[in-house]
Design a protein around this motif. Sequence first.
Motif, PDB file in Angstrom:
ATOM      1  N   VAL A 110       0.861  -1.192   0.000  1.00  0.00           N
ATOM      2  CA  VAL A 110       0.000   0.000   0.000  1.00  0.00           C
ATOM      3  C   VAL A 110       0.891   1.234   0.000  1.00  0.00           C
ATOM      4  CG1 VAL A 110      -1.750   1.314   1.260  1.00  0.00           C
ATOM      5  CG2 VAL A 110      -1.828  -1.186   1.280  1.00  0.00           C
ATOM      6  N   ARG A 111       0.744   2.072  -1.023  1.00  0.00           N
ATOM      7  CA  ARG A 111       1.561   3.286  -1.165  1.00  0.00           C
ATOM      8  C   ARG A 111       3.038   3.021  -0.876  1.00  0.00           C
ATOM      9  NH1 ARG A 111       0.191   6.516   2.562  1.00  0.00           N
ATOM     10  NH2 ARG A 111      -1.631   5.508   3.443  1.00  0.00           N
ATOM     11  N   GLY A 112       3.564   1.982  -1.487  1.00  0.00           N
ATOM     12  CA  GLY A 112       4.991   1.700  -1.385  1.00  0.00           C
ATOM     13  C   GLY A 112       5.420   1.019  -0.098  1.00  0.00           C
ATOM     14  N   GLN A 113       4.482   0.637   0.731  1.00  0.00           N
ATOM     15  CA  GLN A 113       4.822  -0.061   1.979  1.00  0.00           C
ATOM     16  C   GLN A 113       4.248  -1.476   1.941  1.00  0.00           C
ATOM     17  OE1 GLN A 113       3.710   2.350   5.531  1.00  0.00           O
ATOM     18  NE2 GLN A 113       3.342   3.995   4.078  1.00  0.00           N
ATOM     19  N   LYS A 114       5.091  -2.435   2.331  1.00  0.00           N
ATOM     20  CA  LYS A 114       4.614  -3.819   2.332  1.00  0.00           C
ATOM     21  C   LYS A 114       3.727  -4.036   3.553  1.00  0.00           C
ATOM     22  CE  LYS A 114       7.533  -7.378   2.722  1.00  0.00           C
ATOM     23  NZ  LYS A 114       8.389  -8.511   2.306  1.00  0.00           N
ATOM     24  N   VAL A 115       2.454  -4.343   3.309  1.00  0.00           N
ATOM     25  CA  VAL A 115       1.536  -4.568   4.427  1.00  0.00           C
ATOM     26  C   VAL A 115       1.270  -6.059   4.647  1.00  0.00           C
ATOM     27  CG1 VAL A 115       0.405  -2.320   4.231  1.00  0.00           C
ATOM     28  CG2 VAL A 115      -0.536  -4.268   3.012  1.00  0.00           C
ATOM     29  N   PHE A 116       1.508  -6.852   3.610  1.00  0.00           N
ATOM     30  CA  PHE A 116       1.324  -8.298   3.759  1.00  0.00           C
ATOM     31  C   PHE A 116       2.438  -9.021   3.013  1.00  0.00           C
ATOM     32  CE2 PHE A 116      -0.277 -12.316   1.911  1.00  0.00           C
ATOM     33  CZ  PHE A 116      -0.498 -13.022   3.082  1.00  0.00           C
ATOM     34  N   GLY A 117       3.073  -9.981   3.694  1.00  0.00           N
ATOM     35  CA  GLY A 117       4.092 -10.812   3.060  1.00  0.00           C
ATOM     36  C   GLY A 117       4.483 -11.921   4.013  1.00  0.00           C
ATOM     37  N   SER A 118       4.839 -13.083   3.472  1.00  0.00           N
ATOM     38  CA  SER A 118       5.191 -14.254   4.286  1.00  0.00           C
ATOM     39  C   SER A 118       4.122 -14.552   5.334  1.00  0.00           C
ATOM     40  CB  SER A 118       6.541 -14.062   4.987  1.00  0.00           C
ATOM     41  OG  SER A 118       7.520 -13.669   4.062  1.00  0.00           O
TER      42      SER A 118
END
Length: 450
Positions: free
Chosen positions: A424-432
């Motif tokens: 979201v807007r260049g920020q990882k909010v979901f991963g692994s």
Amino acid sequence: MFDLIIRKGQIVHPEGVFQADLGVWDDKIAQIAEEISEPAHQEIQAEGLHIFPGVIDVHVHFNEPGRTDWEGIATGSAALAAGGGTLFFDMPLNSVPCTLDAENFDKKVAAMRASSVTDFALWGGLTPANLGHLPELAERGVIGFKAFMSNSGLPEFSHADDATLYEGMKIASRLGLPVAVHAESDVLTGYFTQKLRSQGKTGWRDYLASRPVFTELEAISRALILARETGCKLHIVHISSGSGVVLAAEAKASGVDVSLETCPHYLAFTGEDLERSGAIGKCAPPLRSEAERDLLWAEVLRGAVDIIGSDHSPSPPSMKQGDDFFALWGGISGVQSTLAVLLTEGWHRLSLPLEGVARMLADTPARRFELNGKGRLEVGYDADFALVDLHESFSLKREDLFYRHKQSPYLGKPFTGRVKETWVRGQKVFGSGKISPVKGPTLIRPRSAS
Ligand code: ZN
């Protein structure tokens, strides 16, 4: 120098899918090119992955403030992000208070800023009690006004009779905002419900029988007539039947300014699935016959459906248990699964083009509700996207769900197409499998309000 470059992913654009490098600087997409030669603080090798625009879910009920124990913003938005979503439109009910005036709009925005994992937008309500408050809601930045043509299921949100709908549409038209309708006839569904219950008929088949397709068509017709008369932009939420889409699409072709929304559960299930799911699959309008479901898919495939929203409407498990199917909470938990349904049942099974998925889940929602810089993977747009492995299969397990209450008709369903990361807007909010909330979740307002 970029903050992030995603290399060699397949960019899913409404006008085509192509391989490119995607460069992000700050919160925006800064470059899309066959090869970006500059360096970046962070690089992701995305060969074999597809980059979808972040899902914009125009229809959720996160129920906060007031009914946070039903879901809540933190868990609801986390589930959205885990499903590839970057922005949601929260409905004006089942929170307490409902979003019916500026004061309560502000309360909801405060709750969203405190807890949302992603960006958000808010629907205002349209009821007989708040016609005078529509202008102040528009000023605050609602994306439109939601009205119920049938009983909302909650006493604090009255249904809009024809006169209310007519007056509300006139005001909304002047304000340049759409009116969204839950289109089922209050008179007819109320009549059938009363009739069946008085005969002691309270099973799931009786519930289905109390809300036949024609009661939806009757309300859709009426809403279309009122929209044509008032010049109001109309958005029909959760059209459950192929026949409903055909009807609204005809009116649209003849000049009514209407957008058509359906939900993944009407595409994934039929009424007969209630035998297995029980009230976990109860919703209104209800799941339909196989013939209606197939017609709905045909309409999606020919491009007649504009937007697919989850209508995520959870409740505590206790509200889904009991013998009287009519008395149980109607609402499906599904915000996490929309993209997975469209990829599995749509792209894999029925050759629904990926461009169509991007259009219904991101581009059209942003255009219809006039959002700046959202909904497309293009230079200058917000860096909202999901990295997806189209070929990874999984069956949805309880522990995969980010919902407060781990219940969903999609549990156990086999899917092909898995979200690996959401930004979201260049920020990882979901991963692994983990969530890290976006810094500064932002209220997204339509152009008319900004
Ligand atoms: Zn809803």
